[in-house]
Design a protein around this motif. Structure first.
Motif, PDB file in Angstrom:
ATOM      1  N   LEU A  60      -2.516   2.350  -2.777  1.00  0.00           N
ATOM      2  CA  LEU A  60      -1.441   3.292  -3.088  1.00  0.00           C
ATOM      3  C   LEU A  60      -1.505   4.501  -2.149  1.00  0.00           C
TER       4      LEU A  60
ATOM      5  N   LEU B 105      -0.457   3.757   1.404  1.00  0.00           N
ATOM      6  CA  LEU B 105       0.998   3.595   1.558  1.00  0.00           C
ATOM      7  C   LEU B 105       1.746   4.908   1.325  1.00  0.00           C
ATOM      8  N   GLY B 106       0.999   5.974   1.057  1.00  0.00           N
ATOM      9  CA  GLY B 106       1.641   7.289   0.946  1.00  0.00           C
ATOM     10  C   GLY B 106       2.063   7.659  -0.475  1.00  0.00           C
ATOM     11  N   TYR B 107       1.582   6.912  -1.500  1.00  0.00           N
ATOM     12  CA  TYR B 107       1.926   7.256  -2.881  1.00  0.00           C
ATOM     13  C   TYR B 107       0.821   8.087  -3.508  1.00  0.00           C
ATOM     14  N   ARG B 108       1.216   8.910  -4.472  1.00  0.00           N
ATOM     15  CA  ARG B 108       0.233   9.685  -5.223  1.00  0.00           C
ATOM     16  C   ARG B 108      -0.533   8.741  -6.132  1.00  0.00           C
TER      17      ARG B 108
END
Lengths: 224, 224
Positions: free
Chosen positions: B144, B147-150
């Motif tokens: 996560l 991929l640049g998600y919090r």
């Protein structure tokens, strides 16, 4: 930016970018010469969504095209746009064909209807009869029963009640994203990438429950 | 009963029964002549467990042998016996090797320790540091973030709290089975076969949440 920069900034190979252009997933850039085109931030955002659909979501190119068609069509509301993306995620469970095995088909249809009725009537959930997750549930209960395990439809209520607050908190993140393409991307990413999180925590919770039921015994994997 | 009847009653092909005998997963029958042996209900029960490990649980023959070795060893308590079976279920996530990428390995180790501390300190869970589900969680959060998600470790607390009551109710069924081999079989079957149930109900809960946030809009998949 040119195609090379678009590739570098998105982390998608130039060959894949060209493939998505040919397949119509990525709109053409603005031509600046016979052999060059300019791309912008909308292309970058679209590439993120394509990556989410194909790599994270495991969709086919034609399924991704369906999602984009709905995403771009102003006739569809936000609920439908995000819903179609979720409906196209794997697993896609196919019900048994009525032709070779009419009894299996009838049993499937009856069980699926029973599950839908429980979720709507007992949990009050607003869900369509088209949700592929209903087929996933039908297959899971069918498999359990075929193997000789108890699998009452009523069990599902307990799971649904426990999962509803998680789903609400998760969806809050999606709801706060104004732009539809980004919201679809986030729907796919969060739906898929948090699945192993849910399953792993369930296993760890089992370990905790078992440890408490058997206090003082050594734990699995404890070195001698 | 003879091998042919054992095969018929268990639903396991005679060739597979012979293979499990050769591999030592199934104990030899009692010889009644030079070429015939008698099998009993213990063999039937063991075949159910073997099927649960290999087909439902996706274990290798050598992993199944490890589970059986622990199941038969009186030095192990019930918590350990069921735990080792759960620990050998897929997915088995391998942490990054320190040799090619020391930074990735250090980040992994730190994140895994952070997750374990949260589950032990905030949720009070009695779990070992050897639990493979900790690696599954570490990989999910790493993916996560990549991929640049919090993906805050603190998020896990909410999931853990929601899943704990399900796990407790599920485990009650296992706890009521006195015979260890049957309990191991049920542990594998319930752990694996209810995973799609949990994931499908999470997706349906998302649909309900979205429908309530956008009342009056058409649903995904509604025919025109």
């Amino acid at each position: 930016m040119q195609l090379s920069e678009l590739s570098e900034r998105s982390g998608v190979s130039a060959a894949s970018v060209k493939y998505y252009l040919r397949e119509g997933l990525l709109p053409a850039g603005t031509p600046v010469s016979a052999r060059k085109a300019e791309y912008d931030d909308d292309h970058l955002r679209r590439l993120r969504l394509i990556r989410a659909m194909l790599s994270v979501g495991g969709m086919s190119v034609s399924q991704a095209r369906d999602v984009l068609a709905v995403a771009e069509d102003p006739a569809f509301g936000r609920h439908e746009r995000l819903g179609i993306a979720q409906y196209l995620l794997p697993p896609q469970v196919t019900p048994p064909d009525p032709a070779p095995d009419a009894a299996a088909h009838a049993a499937w249809t009856a069980l699926r209807a029973e599950i839908l009725a429980l979720l709507r009537d007992e949990l009050g959930w607003q869900i369509t009869e088209f949700a592929p997750a209903l087929d996933t549930l039908t297959r899971a209960l069918t498999t359990l029963r075929d193997l000789g395990y108890r699998a009452d439809v009523a069990f599902l209520q307990r799971y649904g009640e426990a999962l509803r607050p998680i789903a609400e908190a998760e969806y809050q993140v999606i709801e706060e994203i104004p732009q539809v393409e980004e919201a679809i991307e986030a729907t796919i990413a969060y739906t898929v990438l948090y699945e192993p999180v849910v399953l792993a925590l369930r296993r760890l919770a089992h370990e905790d429950v078992s440890a408490r039921l058997h206090p003082g015994t050594p734990n699995p994997g404890t070195p001698d």
